[in-house]
Design a protein around this motif. Structure first.
Motif, PDB file in Angstrom:
ATOM      1  N   LYS A  71      66.834   6.690  52.620  1.00  0.00           N
ATOM      2  CA  LYS A  71      67.833   6.861  53.678  1.00  0.00           C
ATOM      3  C   LYS A  71      68.646   8.142  53.496  1.00  0.00           C
ATOM      4  CE  LYS A  71      69.189   2.558  52.932  1.00  0.00           C
ATOM      5  NZ  LYS A  71      69.945   1.313  52.970  1.00  0.00           N
ATOM      6  N   THR A  72      68.644   8.716  52.293  1.00  0.00           N
ATOM      7  CA  THR A  72      69.412   9.936  52.038  1.00  0.00           C
ATOM      8  C   THR A  72      68.651  11.198  52.451  1.00  0.00           C
ATOM      9  OG1 THR A  72      68.592  10.250  49.771  1.00  0.00           O
ATOM     10  CG2 THR A  72      70.515   8.799  50.061  1.00  0.00           C
ATOM     11  N   LEU A  73      67.384  11.051  52.787  1.00  0.00           N
ATOM     12  CA  LEU A  73      66.559  12.204  53.163  1.00  0.00           C
ATOM     13  C   LEU A  73      66.871  12.653  54.591  1.00  0.00           C
ATOM     14  CD1 LEU A  73      63.110  10.950  51.817  1.00  0.00           C
ATOM     15  CD2 LEU A  73      64.663  12.585  50.714  1.00  0.00           C
ATOM     16  N   SER A  74      66.478  13.877  54.890  1.00  0.00           N
ATOM     17  CA  SER A  74      66.581  14.379  56.266  1.00  0.00           C
ATOM     18  C   SER A  74      65.637  13.580  57.163  1.00  0.00           C
ATOM     19  CB  SER A  74      66.187  15.854  56.296  1.00  0.00           C
ATOM     20  OG  SER A  74      64.799  15.975  55.988  1.00  0.00           O
ATOM     21  N   ASP A  75      65.846  13.696  58.461  1.00  0.00           N
ATOM     22  CA  ASP A  75      64.984  12.991  59.415  1.00  0.00           C
ATOM     23  C   ASP A  75      63.519  13.379  59.245  1.00  0.00           C
ATOM     24  OD1 ASP A  75      67.067  11.615  60.567  1.00  0.00           O
ATOM     25  OD2 ASP A  75      67.152  12.831  62.377  1.00  0.00           O
ATOM     26  N   GLY A  79      60.596  10.988  58.093  1.00  0.00           N
ATOM     27  CA  GLY A  79      59.450  10.834  58.986  1.00  0.00           C
ATOM     28  C   GLY A  79      58.125  10.875  58.252  1.00  0.00           C
ATOM     29  N   VAL A  80      58.043  11.734  57.238  1.00  0.00           N
ATOM     30  CA  VAL A  80      56.804  11.807  56.445  1.00  0.00           C
ATOM     31  C   VAL A  80      56.550  10.474  55.755  1.00  0.00           C
ATOM     32  CG1 VAL A  80      55.706  12.859  54.422  1.00  0.00           C
ATOM     33  CG2 VAL A  80      56.916  14.305  56.077  1.00  0.00           C
ATOM     34  N   LEU A  81      57.558   9.948  55.084  1.00  0.00           N
ATOM     35  CA  LEU A  81      57.368   8.685  54.359  1.00  0.00           C
ATOM     36  C   LEU A  81      57.063   7.541  55.323  1.00  0.00           C
ATOM     37  CD1 LEU A  81      60.073   8.873  51.553  1.00  0.00           C
ATOM     38  CD2 LEU A  81      57.699   9.674  51.534  1.00  0.00           C
ATOM     39  N   LEU A  82      57.736   7.536  56.462  1.00  0.00           N
ATOM     40  CA  LEU A  82      57.477   6.492  57.449  1.00  0.00           C
ATOM     41  C   LEU A  82      56.055   6.598  57.998  1.00  0.00           C
ATOM     42  CD1 LEU A  82      58.719   4.109  58.965  1.00  0.00           C
ATOM     43  CD2 LEU A  82      59.510   5.728  60.670  1.00  0.00           C
ATOM     44  N   ALA A  83      55.609   7.817  58.290  1.00  0.00           N
ATOM     45  CA  ALA A  83      54.245   8.006  58.801  1.00  0.00           C
ATOM     46  C   ALA A  83      53.204   7.591  57.768  1.00  0.00           C
ATOM     47  CB  ALA A  83      54.035   9.464  59.218  1.00  0.00           C
ATOM     48  N   THR A 105      63.899  13.226  43.834  1.00  0.00           N
ATOM     49  CA  THR A 105      64.692  14.190  43.070  1.00  0.00           C
ATOM     50  C   THR A 105      64.784  15.561  43.760  1.00  0.00           C
ATOM     51  OG1 THR A 105      62.748  14.778  41.727  1.00  0.00           O
ATOM     52  CG2 THR A 105      64.220  13.042  40.871  1.00  0.00           C
ATOM     53  N   GLY A 106      64.327  15.636  45.012  1.00  0.00           N
ATOM     54  CA  GLY A 106      64.479  16.862  45.774  1.00  0.00           C
ATOM     55  C   GLY A 106      63.488  17.959  45.444  1.00  0.00           C
ATOM     56  N   GLN A 107      62.396  17.617  44.765  1.00  0.00           N
ATOM     57  CA  GLN A 107      61.361  18.601  44.421  1.00  0.00           C
ATOM     58  C   GLN A 107      60.275  18.560  45.503  1.00  0.00           C
ATOM     59  OE1 GLN A 107      60.255  18.419  40.152  1.00  0.00           O
ATOM     60  NE2 GLN A 107      61.846  16.830  40.047  1.00  0.00           N
ATOM     61  N   TYR A 108      60.611  19.105  46.653  1.00  0.00           N
ATOM     62  CA  TYR A 108      59.769  18.938  47.833  1.00  0.00           C
ATOM     63  C   TYR A 108      58.462  19.722  47.755  1.00  0.00           C
ATOM     64  CZ  TYR A 108      64.086  16.834  49.381  1.00  0.00           C
ATOM     65  OH  TYR A 108      65.205  16.050  49.461  1.00  0.00           O
ATOM     66  N   ASP A 109      58.467  20.893  47.119  1.00  0.00           N
ATOM     67  CA  ASP A 109      57.207  21.633  46.939  1.00  0.00           C
ATOM     68  C   ASP A 109      56.258  20.834  46.060  1.00  0.00           C
ATOM     69  OD1 ASP A 109      57.920  23.799  48.524  1.00  0.00           O
ATOM     70  OD2 ASP A 109      58.704  24.967  46.842  1.00  0.00           O
ATOM     71  N   GLN A 134      55.448  19.368  56.459  1.00  0.00           N
ATOM     72  CA  GLN A 134      56.718  18.811  56.936  1.00  0.00           C
ATOM     73  C   GLN A 134      57.621  18.480  55.751  1.00  0.00           C
ATOM     74  OE1 GLN A 134      56.448  16.227  60.338  1.00  0.00           O
ATOM     75  NE2 GLN A 134      58.116  14.930  59.588  1.00  0.00           N
ATOM     76  N   MET A 135      57.030  17.911  54.701  1.00  0.00           N
ATOM     77  CA  MET A 135      57.806  17.608  53.494  1.00  0.00           C
ATOM     78  C   MET A 135      58.319  18.901  52.868  1.00  0.00           C
ATOM     79  SD  MET A 135      59.109  15.379  51.441  1.00  0.00           S
ATOM     80  CE  MET A 135      58.328  13.844  51.921  1.00  0.00           C
ATOM     81  N   ARG A 136      57.469  19.887  52.776  1.00  0.00           N
ATOM     82  CA  ARG A 136      57.815  21.149  52.123  1.00  0.00           C
ATOM     83  C   ARG A 136      58.908  21.906  52.887  1.00  0.00           C
ATOM     84  NH1 ARG A 136      54.460  23.399  48.559  1.00  0.00           N
ATOM     85  NH2 ARG A 136      52.632  22.418  49.486  1.00  0.00           N
ATOM     86  N   THR A 137      58.771  21.967  54.217  1.00  0.00           N
ATOM     87  CA  THR A 137      59.643  22.838  55.021  1.00  0.00           C
ATOM     88  C   THR A 137      60.819  22.129  55.679  1.00  0.00           C
ATOM     89  OG1 THR A 137      58.361  22.491  57.053  1.00  0.00           O
ATOM     90  CG2 THR A 137      57.660  24.310  55.580  1.00  0.00           C
ATOM     91  N   ASP A 138      60.770  20.806  55.712  1.00  0.00           N
ATOM     92  CA  ASP A 138      61.792  20.022  56.407  1.00  0.00           C
ATOM     93  C   ASP A 138      61.805  20.319  57.908  1.00  0.00           C
ATOM     94  OD1 ASP A 138      63.757  18.051  56.531  1.00  0.00           O
ATOM     95  OD2 ASP A 138      65.401  19.462  56.198  1.00  0.00           O
TER      96      ASP A 138
END
Length: 146
Positions: A71-75, A79-83, A105-109, A134-138
């Protein structure tokens, strides 16, 4: 009439909450709802949207319970996790332990790289590529034509 006809049809048709073949071999669901294309069955776009909204709500509630930090992530990242949960189920998503820890932990790359190295990426490469970007770039990445 509506209560009586509903009672009558429930009694005669029964209620099956998954697709099944009726006594004539046609795909049916619910209370005698023909969904077999061969007989002109199916659902309306409005019914599809209703089902999708319910599915999104249920998956979101599952993610709230199983990965409360999501829930703390951006939309876009939620969306990635939900998909992914939508495609593979919650348990399938939970199998991405290292990737999920990287997301948490915010290590999106690192998370995006993990997504691309998975069996999922081999099975659905275009989808995995879009979702990892989408995960990488938000930034939302939609399939062309949608």
């Amino acid at each position: 009439m509506s209560d009586n006809i509903t009672r009558l049809l429930r009694g005669d048709e029964g209620e099956v909450l998954y697709a099944y073949n009726d006594h004539l071999g046609f795909a049916t669901i619910g209370i005698g709802r023909l969904i077999d294309k061969r007989k002109g069955g199916g659902i309306t776009p409005e019914e599809s949207a209703y089902l999708l909204a319910n599915d999104i709500m249920r998956k979101s509630m599952d993610l709230d319970a199983r990965l409360p930090w999501w829930k703390t992530l951006s939309d876009a990242r939620r969306g990635v996790l939900l998909a992914m949960a939508f495609q593979m189920g919650i348990d399938g998503l939970l199998g991405f332990k290292n990737t999920l820890e990287a997301v948490r932990t915010g290590q999106y790359d690192r998370a995006a790289d993990g997504m691309l190295q998975s069996m999922w990426a081999k099975q659905t490469p275009e989808r995995a590529k879009r979702m990892s970007e989408q995960m990488r770039t938000d930034q939302w990445k939609f399939k062309e034509g949608t």
